[in-house]
Structures are given as C-alpha cells and as structure tokens.
Design an enzyme around this catalytic site. Structure first.
Site, PDB file in Angstrom:
ATOM      1  CB  SER A  24      -0.895   0.009   1.240  1.00  0.00           C
ATOM      2  OG  SER A  24      -1.875  -0.987   1.153  1.00  0.00           O
TER       3      SER A  24
ATOM      4  CE  LYS B 148      -5.352  -0.664   2.224  1.00  0.00           C
ATOM      5  NZ  LYS B 148      -4.042  -1.263   2.431  1.00  0.00           N
TER       6      LYS B 148
ATOM      7  CE  LYS C  55       2.009   2.522   4.184  1.00  0.00           C
ATOM      8  NZ  LYS C  55       1.819   1.185   3.648  1.00  0.00           N
TER       9      LYS C  55
END
Lengths: 299, 299
Positions: A99, A174, A242
C-alpha cells in the site's frame, strides 16, 4: 509458472505460501531473510530482487511503504537491474501489492514500462487474517490484458478482486478505502461517546441505528468492539496512520483538502501519543474519551 | 381513542393524516393554522395546545426545535395549562416527535410527570418521504408501560420503532444518528474527491469499496448522488445543520468533545455560505470541491 515474491513479512509470507500451494515454482527474496517453513524444495531463495526477476515471469512485491517499493524496483540489486539485462525472454509483469503512494505508483509503472515490462498495482485490505485465509480484497490498477494474466495468481490470495482502472487506480482505491474506514470509525466513536455520556445504553443505540442511514460495516464491527472494549488488533492504529499519511500526502500533490481525514489522523495521533499505536484502529474512540476526561489544565 | 396533534407542518400533516386514517378522533392545533384537506368532520381544530390537551388522551407534538416544544408544553395556552386544570380524568401521555435537545427533553419530561402526565420522546428519521409513506424510523425514550400504550399509534406512522431507554434516550439516539450520517457523508465525499482528482473513476472506486469495510448505507445512497450530481433533497443541509447544532450544544452540556462533528458542521456551513442550504446533505461534497478549487488568495 515461475513466480517471484519480494517481501516476506507478516502479510507476504502467507500470501507467498498460497502461491506455493497452488504449485508454482517460486523465487523468493526478503530483506530480512526468508522465514522458516517456506524453504526448499518448494521455493528458491534469491540473494536479491534482481535475482528473483531473472528467474520469474511474474514478480509480486509486498513491502511496507513507498521508499521500500522504490528500492526493490530501482535500488542496488533491484528488479530494474534484471529488466535492463534481459534479452528476448518473455515480457515480465511486476505486481506491487504493497500500500503506497498512487502518484509514485504511476511514475514507477512508467519507468518499468520503459524497461519493457508490465506493471499492476494491487494493494489489499483484510490484514493478516485475510492473508492467511486467502480472503483479501484486492484493488487493482493497470492494463486489462495484463490484469487478466495475473488474475489466476491473485485468486489464490484473495476474493474480491477488482480492476478499477489504469496504473495508480488500485492504490487510489486503497487510499479511498482507508479514508472512509478511518472517518467512519471516528463517526461511530463520537456518536457512541455522545450517547453514553448522555446516559443512553450505547449497545441499544447501536442496535437502533443499524437499520437506518447510519448503518455501516464499521458501526457493525468496530462499534461492537468499542462497546465491548476489545481493542486487540485487527488492524493497528500504527498502520492506519501510515495510510492516512498517504492520503494527506496525496492531497498535497493533487491540490485537494481533506479536513476530516486530517482530523481523524490527529485523533489516531492522540492514541499513539498515549502508547496505543498497536491497538486496533477502533481504539480511536479512546482519543475522544481522553479528550473528554482530561482537560488541558486543571485549576 | 381521542388523539391530539400539535404542529402540522411538512412532517406533522402526513403523520396526523395516518392517525385520522386509522379512525381516531383527532384534535389538532398548529401555530400557523390547519392545512387544507385535514378539516372537519375527520378532525377538530383547536385554538391552542391546551385545548388539544383538554380533549385528547394522547397528544403528539411535531414542531421544529427545542424552544418550540417548550412553548407548546409550558408557554401561554400550552399543554401544561390543561394538565394543571384536570381532575380525575385518565392520565394523559405527551409524545414529542420533534428532534430536540436530549437534556432539555429530560427536564421537560420531569416537569410533565410532576403535573400527573406521562412523556415519551419519539424523534423520527426518514423525512417527508417517510412521513407520507408511514415508514418513519422512530427512536423512543420513556417508561416501557407508557411506550406500550402509544406503540399502536406510532405504528400508523412508522416501521422501525425502538424503545432505546428512559426519557431523553430517543433524542440522544437521533443525535447519534445525525452525527454518524454527517460524518459518513464527509467520509464518502473526501474519498470520492480524492479518487476523482487522482484520475480514477469515482463510480468504479465506489463499486470496489462496497464489498469491504468501507461499506455503508451512505456510500451506497449518497455516494451515488455525489457521482450522479443529483442534489435535490432528500434531507436538506439546513436541517442537518440544526441537528449538528444539537450535537455540539449537547457536547458542551455533557463535557464531551466532538471534533469531527464540528468539522462536518463547518463543511455544511461552507455549503450554506454558498447558497446551498436547501440542497440535499450529500452536497457536502461541494464544500470540499469549493475548497480544492478556490484558494484564499490568488497571486
């Protein structure tokens, strides 16, 4: 098929094992060495990502963050080294399941294409549980013909597999997912804390709301965790921080403002500041509880 | 049964008509006079809320805001006047279906109880469409035995009818509902705007997210409105602003901080400042679009 896998951490290891289980000849590399239980003869350990790429037709990457992907692709002993060497071999496909930044992904894909290889971004959601159960949701970006070639491999690792658009669109999806999940957790947290402080039973309030417009998967799952005080991960606040960083960095690059995402990121930061970064992200509600119970200065 | 109804606006009129349709003898009062089509012989017009209370066993209230309910209950010609007069008649039940302050509701219920009558708070969601279709969601607070008495009447107006707890808990649940709905709209708005600016197709992103943890009724319904640019109400920003005001006022009273709710309220205020207060609340995404397109100062 000869399949490569770079990055054998908590997520990568079970994902690679599903590919081994499907009978593929596997070439593996991980910065911190190979985990136990994944050794020969089922799989070949490689000293570098370049060596993986010299042997495999499709190379999966599953590493923590954007700079890690960049290093695997273009660093010393990286995949690009091998692509630069290759002569008449079959066209390789790089599938990045990490990701990372959508804009960096577009740049990476362009550079890989220029070296005569194909690129698919395919980040996942579902966490360690989904990786082990081969039930990951996989959000893909890339060329449809290339996607079709890697789909059978992805199907050994996940269930909801969508090609959203071109390169970068998988990572964008995402990020969008992580924005909604974080903000819906904050929504449920503020609503249940309000209800609880007003003297109502939060479990009954949650139940009453489940049938209407407030209904969400987060109200169902994370709302219950907040009420039952079960904050074992699940998905850690540290990792969601994150991902929200990717959203806010992306917002700067795209000239968009994400004020609610910024607020939710700060609520997660309140949790981190109180040593709760490794709790499940539903523990965001604890930031609100801390804010309600601890004034800045007491007389 | 003799049933009273005070407040015959956009919501109250169809709700009272369902009670008339169920064959109850109705006594009606509305500050701005009775609407056409609701007149005798089906219903008796009353000059005041007190006159309604003199004739009815159960009195429904459906007015805009906390001060309006206070005036209907305790103002000149209010319901309390009639309760003060009554002798040995049957115990009356006041059912407030307005969306107002939970803490004020607890105080109102206490004062009504002290006058020898019962109180149920029963705010609704579902809007004008739900009121006309008799499909409102009704969130109730009060004594279970009293709730049981009015439940058949509520069933003529709504479908999901829950007794959440004691007086005020119905209003608390409504506020919690409006917090989640507003914050989920902001979540979908930020995610789809991010995706769109990053070059992805927001419709495909929405579709990819519907099966996972980002799934919500708001992503389904309001996400589609944002993508199709259909912002006709639905539920107006103006009304949602009022409900978020109840949340933030309640937060002050309860010593809770609702930072994300405050942020979403300001995004709705951006819409209002641009003349969009009467659009559907999914138009909150337009505030984000405005913020992305118009810098504070151009060189």
């Amino acid at each position: 098929m000869n399949v490569g896998f770079v990055g054998l951490g908590i997520m990568g290891t079970p994902m690679a094992q599903h590919l081994i289980g499907a009978g593929h000849r596997m070439f593996l590399h991980s910065r911190s060495g190979l985990p136990q239980g994944i050794a020969a003869p089922a799989a070949v350990a490689c000293a570098s990502a370049a060596e993986v790429a010299r042997n495999a037709n499709v190379i999966f990457i599953m590493v923590p963050d954007t700079p890690d992907v960049e290093a695997v692709l273009f660093g010393a002993g990286g995949i690009a080294t091998a692509l630069g060497e290759s002569g008449d071999g079959p066209r390789r496909i790089i599938v990045d399941m990490s990701s990372i930044s959508p804009t960096a992904t577009k740049a990476f894909a362009g550079r890989i294409n220029a070296l005569g290889a194909d690129y698919i971004d395919a980040p996942v959601s579902g966490g360690e549980v989904g990786a082990k159960a081969a039930s990951l949701t996989i959000m893909c970006g890339g060329d449809p013909a290339v996607f079709d070639q890697v789909l059978p491999l992805l199907q050994t690792m996940g269930k909801n597999i969508t090609l959203v658009g071109g390169n970068g669109d998988g990572q964008t999806t995402k990020v969008a997912n992580q924005i909604i999940v974080a903000l819906n957790i904050a929504a449920v947290g503020e609503a249940l804390l309000f209800a609880s402080r007003a003297g109502a039973d939060p479990a009954k309030v949650r139940q009453a709301l489940m049938g209407g417009f407030a209904a969400s998967r987060i109200l169902e799952v994370h709302g219950e965790r907040m009420i039952k005080r079960s904050f074992a991960p699940g998905f850690r606040i540290r990792l969601h921080q994150k991902d929200l960083g990717l959203a806010l960095q992306g917002a700067r690059e795209l000239d968009v403002a994400l004020p609610q995402t910024a607020g939710a990121a700060q609520l997660m930061q309140v949790c981190a500041a109180h040593g709760m970064a490794d709790l499940d992200h539903s523990a965001l509600v604890k930031a609100l509880e801390i804010m309600a119970e601890h004034p800045v200065a007491e007389g």
